[in-house]
Scaffold this active site. Structure first.
Site, PDB file in Angstrom:
ATOM      1  N   ALA A  56      -8.935  -0.141   5.981  1.00 52.90           N
ATOM      2  CA  ALA A  56      -9.401  -1.165   6.923  1.00 52.90           C
ATOM      3  C   ALA A  56     -10.573  -1.943   6.326  1.00 52.90           C
ATOM      4  O   ALA A  56     -11.247  -1.472   5.420  1.00 52.90           O
ATOM      5  CB  ALA A  56      -9.837  -0.491   8.212  1.00 52.90           C
ATOM      6  N   HIS A 109     -37.094  -7.471  39.326  1.00 53.29           N
ATOM      7  CA  HIS A 109     -35.677  -7.639  38.959  1.00 53.29           C
ATOM      8  C   HIS A 109     -34.751  -7.697  40.175  1.00 53.29           C
ATOM      9  O   HIS A 109     -33.549  -7.851  39.998  1.00 53.29           O
ATOM     10  CB  HIS A 109     -35.246  -6.506  38.018  1.00 53.29           C
ATOM     11  CG  HIS A 109     -35.926  -6.573  36.683  1.00 53.29           C
ATOM     12  ND1 HIS A 109     -35.798  -7.642  35.838  1.00 53.29           N
ATOM     13  CD2 HIS A 109     -36.772  -5.707  36.074  1.00 53.29           C
ATOM     14  CE1 HIS A 109     -36.516  -7.425  34.737  1.00 53.29           C
ATOM     15  NE2 HIS A 109     -37.125  -6.264  34.864  1.00 53.29           N
ATOM     16  N   SER A 147      -0.284   6.749  14.440  1.00 56.19           N
ATOM     17  CA  SER A 147      -0.955   8.047  14.466  1.00 56.19           C
ATOM     18  C   SER A 147      -0.007   9.181  14.113  1.00 56.19           C
ATOM     19  O   SER A 147       1.174   9.133  14.420  1.00 56.19           O
ATOM     20  CB  SER A 147      -1.539   8.311  15.847  1.00 56.19           C
ATOM     21  OG  SER A 147      -2.159   9.591  15.857  1.00 56.19           O
ATOM     22  N   GLY A 148      -0.598  10.185  13.474  1.00 54.05           N
ATOM     23  CA  GLY A 148       0.191  11.383  13.159  1.00 54.05           C
ATOM     24  C   GLY A 148      -0.036  11.870  11.743  1.00 54.05           C
ATOM     25  O   GLY A 148       0.632  12.795  11.293  1.00 54.05           O
ATOM     26  N   GLY A 149      -0.955  11.215  11.029  1.00 56.14           N
ATOM     27  CA  GLY A 149      -1.243  11.626   9.654  1.00 56.14           C
ATOM     28  C   GLY A 149      -0.053  11.409   8.746  1.00 56.14           C
ATOM     29  O   GLY A 149       0.908  10.722   9.110  1.00 56.14           O
ATOM     30  N   MET A 165       0.448   7.642   2.992  1.00 58.12           N
ATOM     31  CA  MET A 165       0.852   7.130   4.309  1.00 58.12           C
ATOM     32  C   MET A 165       1.918   6.040   4.191  1.00 58.12           C
ATOM     33  O   MET A 165       2.956   6.079   4.848  1.00 58.12           O
ATOM     34  CB  MET A 165      -0.358   6.539   5.055  1.00 58.12           C
ATOM     35  CG  MET A 165      -1.287   7.552   5.662  1.00 58.12           C
ATOM     36  SD  MET A 165      -0.557   8.448   7.036  1.00 58.12           S
ATOM     37  CE  MET A 165      -0.514   7.207   8.318  1.00 58.12           C
ATOM     38  N   HIS A 199      -7.455   5.943  21.298  1.00 62.09           N
ATOM     39  CA  HIS A 199      -6.766   7.192  20.922  1.00 62.09           C
ATOM     40  C   HIS A 199      -7.697   8.022  20.036  1.00 62.09           C
ATOM     41  O   HIS A 199      -7.884   9.218  20.240  1.00 62.09           O
ATOM     42  CB  HIS A 199      -5.456   6.861  20.189  1.00 62.09           C
ATOM     43  CG  HIS A 199      -4.855   8.033  19.446  1.00 62.09           C
ATOM     44  ND1 HIS A 199      -5.366   8.492  18.242  1.00 62.09           N
ATOM     45  CD2 HIS A 199      -3.819   8.851  19.733  1.00 62.09           C
ATOM     46  CE1 HIS A 199      -4.670   9.529  17.828  1.00 62.09           C
ATOM     47  NE2 HIS A 199      -3.720   9.774  18.715  1.00 62.09           N
ATOM     48  N   ASN A 200      -8.279   7.380  19.037  1.00 63.43           N
ATOM     49  CA  ASN A 200      -9.147   8.109  18.114  1.00 63.43           C
ATOM     50  C   ASN A 200     -10.425   8.587  18.803  1.00 63.43           C
ATOM     51  O   ASN A 200     -10.931   9.662  18.488  1.00 63.43           O
ATOM     52  CB  ASN A 200      -9.490   7.236  16.902  1.00 63.43           C
ATOM     53  CG  ASN A 200      -8.353   7.194  15.901  1.00 63.43           C
ATOM     54  OD1 ASN A 200      -7.195   7.399  16.259  1.00 63.43           O
ATOM     55  ND2 ASN A 200      -8.662   6.915  14.655  1.00 63.43           N
ATOM     56  N   GLU A 255      -9.446  11.574  20.465  1.00 57.03           N
ATOM     57  CA  GLU A 255      -9.272  12.583  19.397  1.00 57.03           C
ATOM     58  C   GLU A 255     -10.627  13.210  19.020  1.00 57.03           C
ATOM     59  O   GLU A 255     -10.747  14.443  18.930  1.00 57.03           O
ATOM     60  CB  GLU A 255      -8.629  11.887  18.197  1.00 57.03           C
ATOM     61  CG  GLU A 255      -8.573  12.669  16.906  1.00 57.03           C
ATOM     62  CD  GLU A 255      -8.066  11.785  15.752  1.00 57.03           C
ATOM     63  OE1 GLU A 255      -6.973  11.191  15.861  1.00 57.03           O
ATOM     64  OE2 GLU A 255      -8.775  11.672  14.733  1.00 57.03           O
ATOM     65  N   LYS A 275      -5.261   2.141  19.692  1.00 58.54           N
ATOM     66  CA  LYS A 275      -5.413   3.167  18.639  1.00 58.54           C
ATOM     67  C   LYS A 275      -6.874   3.596  18.515  1.00 58.54           C
ATOM     68  O   LYS A 275      -7.177   4.782  18.308  1.00 58.54           O
ATOM     69  CB  LYS A 275      -4.882   2.651  17.295  1.00 58.54           C
ATOM     70  CG  LYS A 275      -5.052   3.661  16.140  1.00 58.54           C
ATOM     71  CD  LYS A 275      -4.297   4.940  16.416  1.00 58.54           C
ATOM     72  CE  LYS A 275      -4.328   6.030  15.380  1.00 58.54           C
ATOM     73  NZ  LYS A 275      -5.175   6.094  14.280  1.00 58.54           N
ATOM     74  N   GLY A 322       0.858  -1.181   0.000  1.00 57.68           N
ATOM     75  CA  GLY A 322       0.000   0.000   0.000  1.00 57.68           C
ATOM     76  C   GLY A 322       0.888   1.222   0.000  1.00 57.68           C
ATOM     77  O   GLY A 322       1.374   1.648   1.036  1.00 57.68           O
TER      78      GLY A 322
END
Ligand code: 6PG
Length: 467
Positions: free
Chosen positions: A77, A452, A129-131, A15, A186-187, A190, A183, A11
Site C-alpha cells: 500500500a 460554550h 482477507s485470509g492471508g 499473495m 475488518h482489520n 481483527e 477491509k 505483483g
C-alpha cells in the site's frame, strides 16, 4: 499473444501468485506481471499446465489481456500503488478495470477512483482477507467502487472466494472507497479480537497457571463451542508449536513486541473523526504501542514489581469465566466495528448493507467466526440496526456473559493483569446502557470556563449561564 487472458495480476509475491493460481484453478486464463523475473517464472511453473503467463514487461502484460481488461494489483500500500497505476496508463484503454487488492488507505482509494474516472478507466478498491492460504484456496473479498465495473469480474471473484454453505464470501459492497473502508474496519476488529485473546492467555497462564499444553487444549475445546473462529483455532495451534531452533515451545521464545502496518490505527483514527466509539479497537492499538516500549516496561517492572499470584494446577472456574468473557468481548468488538460501518455508510454515502458484510465475513477472512452467522441474522431481522447490542438476538447471551466478564475483570484488576481491551468492552457496554451519563457535568464545566453553552432537559434551545 494478444487479447488472450481473462485476468491479470501485478505483483507476484506469495499473495499475488496464490490469488492468480486460485483463479487459474477455476478455469480462467491468467497473466502476471512482476519486475522480478524469477517470480514471473514461478507463476508459470506453479500453474503447471493451466493457461498462465508471467512477464516483466508492462506493455506485453496489458496487451495479453482480453478487453475490457481486468487488472488487479497486489503490491504494498502507498506509493507503489500510484506508481503501478502510472505505469499502466500508457497502455490501458477506456472501460478497462484496475483493482487494488491491497490494504490501501481508503482516502487514497477515493483519490485514485476520481483520478481514473476522468480517464474513463474503472477503479475498484477491494479488500482481500485470509492471508496467503486464503488467497490460494478461498479468501473473503470486499469490493467497492462502481457497480457496472464489478459485474464483469463477478463470476471470477465468486469462483475464487471462500464459500459458506455454498454461498460465496464476496459481494459488491458499495460506492467509492467502500471496499477498502470495510477491509480497514475488518482489520480493526481483527486487532481487537487478537488483543482480547492475548489478554485471555495472560489470565490463564499467569493467574490460572495453565501450561502451554493446557492452553492448547483449552483453546481447542473453545473452538468447538460458541467461540469457534479462525483466530481461536490458530491460537490453539500456536500453543502446540515446537521451537525449531531450540528446546521447548516456540510461543515462549517470541519477543513480546507486536508490530503493525497501520490498518487498526486507521480504524481508531477514523472512528474518532466520525464520533463513533470503538474502544476495544483503540485499546488493541494502544497495547501494540505499549508492547513496543520493552525497555521502559522492564524499568517500570523493576520500580513497581508485581506480586506473583499464579495458582498452580487447573483452574476450571477461571477457564469457564474467561470463555464467557471472550464471548462478551468478541460480540462487543464486532458491535463497535459494525456501528462504525453503519455510520460511515451514511456519512460517506457508501450504501453498505451490514447483513451482506456479516455474510461475506463468515468464511475466508481472519475474523471469520460462528458468531458472524448470528450477526447476519440480527441484521437480516433489523436492516437499519445501528448497534448489534440493541438486537434481541444477543440479549440473553450478553446478559449472562456480562456477569462473567465482571468477575474476570475483578480478578484481573486485583492481580494487576493488564486487560485493557476486555475492560474497554465492559465499560463501553456500561456506558452505552446508561440512559443517564454524568456528562451533564462536562457541559456545565464547558459553559463555566468557556461560555460554550448547554442544552437543558426541560426546555428546548441553547443556554448560557453567568456562573
Ligand atoms: C487479512 C489481514 C492482513 C494483514 C494483517 C496484518 O485480512 O488477511 O488483515 O490483511 O496482513 O492484518 O496486519 P498488521 O501487520 O497491521 O498486524
Amino acid at each position: 499473444m494478444t487479447n488472450t487472458y481473462d485476468f491479470g495480476m501485478i505483483g507476484l509475491g506469495v499473495m499475488g501468485r496464490n490469488f492468480l493460481l486460485n483463479i487459474a484453478d477455476h478455469g480462467f486464463s491468467v497473466a502476471g506481471l512482476d519486475t522480478d523475473a524469477t517470480k514471473a517464472a514461478a507463476l508459470e511453473t506453479e500453474a503447471a499446465g493451466k493457461p498462465a503467463k508471467g512477464t516483466t514487461s508492462t506493455q506485453e502484460f496489458v496487451a495479453s489481456l482480453k478487453r475490457p481488461r481486468h487488472i488487479m494489483l497486489l503490491v504494498p500500500a502507498g506509493k507503489p500503488v500510484d506508481s503501478v497505476i502510472e505505469s499502466l496508463l500508457p497502455f490501458v484503454e477506456k472501460d478497462d478495470l484496475i483493482i487494488d487488492g491491497g490494504n490501501s488507505f481508503f482516502e487514497d482509494t477515493e483519490r485514485r477512483f476520481s483520478y481514473l474516472k476522468e480517464k474513463n478507466i474503472h477503479f475498484m478498491g477491494m479488500g482481500v482477507s485470509g492471508g496467503s492460504k486464503g488467497a490460494r484456496f478461498g479468501p473473503s473479498i470486499m469490493p467497492g467502487g462502481a457497480k457496472e465495473a464489478y459485474e464483469p469480474v463477478r463470476p471470477i471473484l465468486e469462483a475464487v472466494s471462500a464459500k459458506v454453505n455454498g454461498d460465496p464470501c464476496v459481494a459488491f459492497l458499495g460506492n467509492g472507497s467502500s471496499g477498502h473502508y470495510v477491509k480497514m474496519v475488518h482489520n480493526g476488529i481483527e486487532y481487537g479480537m487478537m488483543q482480547l485473546i492475548a489478554e485471555a492467555y495472560d489470565l490463564l497462564k499467569n493467574l490460572g497457571g495453565l501450561s502451554n499444553k493446557e492452553l492448547h487444549e483449552t483453546f481447542d475445546k473453545w473452538n468447538n463451542g460458541r467461540l469457534r473462529s479462525y483466530l481461536i483455532e490458530i491460537t490453539a495451534q500456536v500453543f502446540a508449536q515446537k521451537d525449531d531452533l531450540g528446546d521447548g515451545l516456540l510461543v515462549d521464545k517470541i519477543l513480546d513486541k507486536a508490530k503493525q502496518k497501520g490498518t487498526g490505527k486507521w480504524t481508531s483514527q477514523n472512528a474518532m473523526d466520525m464520533g463513533i466509539p470503538v474502544p476495544a479497537i483503540d485499546a488493541a492499538v494502544t497495547m501494540r504501542g505499549l508492547s513496543a516500549l520493552k525497555l521502559e516496561r522492564l524499568e517500570m517492572e523493576a520500580q513497581f514489581p508485581k506480586k506473583k499470584k499464579t495458582k498452580k494446577g487447573k483452574n476450571e472456574k477461571l477457564v469457564k469465566r474467561v470463555e464467557a468473557a471472550l464471548y462478551f468481548a468478541f460480540t462487543t468488538t464486532y458491535a463497535q466495528g459494525l456501528h462504525l460501518l453503519a455510520e460511515a455508510s451514511e456519512e460517506k454515502n457508501y450504501g453498505l448493507d451490514l447483513e451482506t458484510i456479516a455474510r461475506i465475513w463468515r468464511g475466508g477472512c481472519i475474523i471469520r467466526a460462528d458468531l458472524l452467522e448470528l450477526i447476519r441474522q440480527a441484521y437480516s431481522q433489523q436492516p437499519g440496526l445501528k448497534n448489534l447490542l440493541l438486537s434481541p438476538v444477543f440479549k440473553d447471551e450478553i446478559s449472562k456473559s456480562e456477569k462473567d466478564m465482571r468477575k474476570v475483570l475483578r480478578t484481573a484488576i486485583k492481580a494487576g493483569v493488564p486487560v485493557m481491551a476486555m475492560a474497554a468492552t465492559l465499560t463501553y457496554f456500561d456506558a452505552f446502557r446508561s440512559g443517564q451519563l454524568p456528562l451533564n457535568l462536562v457541559q456545565a464545566q464547558r459553559d463555566l470556563f468557556g461560555s460554550h453553552t448547554y442544552e437543558r432537559v426541560d426546555k428546548a434551545g441553547v443556554f448560557h449561564t453567568e456562573w
